[in-house]
Design an enzyme around this catalytic site. Sequence first.
Site, short mmCIF file in Angstrom:
data_model
loop_
_atom_site.label_atom_id
_atom_site.label_comp_id
_atom_site.label_asym_id
_atom_site.label_seq_id
_atom_site.Cartn_x
_atom_site.Cartn_y
_atom_site.Cartn_z
CG HIS A 24 31.57 40.95 46.34
ND1 HIS A 24 32.16 41.21 45.16
CD2 HIS A 24 32.27 41.49 47.37
CE1 HIS A 24 33.00 41.98 45.71
NE2 HIS A 24 33.43 41.99 46.98
NE ARG A 99 39.61 38.33 49.81
CZ ARG A 99 39.67 39.60 49.35
NH1 ARG A 99 38.95 39.74 48.26
NH2 ARG A 99 40.73 40.32 49.65
#
Length: 175
Positions: A24, A99
């Site tokens: 993050h 991802r």
Amino acid sequence: MSASKNPERVGIYPGTFDPITRGHADIIRRAARLVDRLIIGVTTNPSKNPMFSTEERFAMVEREVAGMGIDNVDVVGFNALLVKFAQKQKATVIIRGLRAVADFEYEYQMAGMNQQLDDDIETVFLMADVSLQPIASKLVKEIALYGGDIGCFVSPEVRDDVVARVAKIGPKGDY
């Protein structure tokens, strides 16, 4: 003739951040360079069975962002439809981190729905740094609950928060 000023580019990076990870933080740093103002939207999402309350996650994200030394980032809590939140914040960009291919499939569908709701708001996908791609908050929590070391996935402060919470709720397994 006067020069017209370009409007401020405001981006939203929404998430539950339960807990905020190094992945993050990477997306926050990179997204902050793409917009004039980046709003980290900390949202409720009871379906994710959060380990931390919304208030705790908000404070955790604020602390992490303050430690990054980035001055164009604000942390705002919200419990609303993402597009409505973006409109309220006058955002024209929604930032989403990816991802893996599985993330893309879900995010692509979400971006399409958001575009149907407001086609003036663009979704921008940022690929996670290769070294951070495996990190997921859900897995960080699971590793911690089973007594594993999460230090390489989160900051030391977040690690301490998670370890304290696991101690409070009780670990799983017989490690």
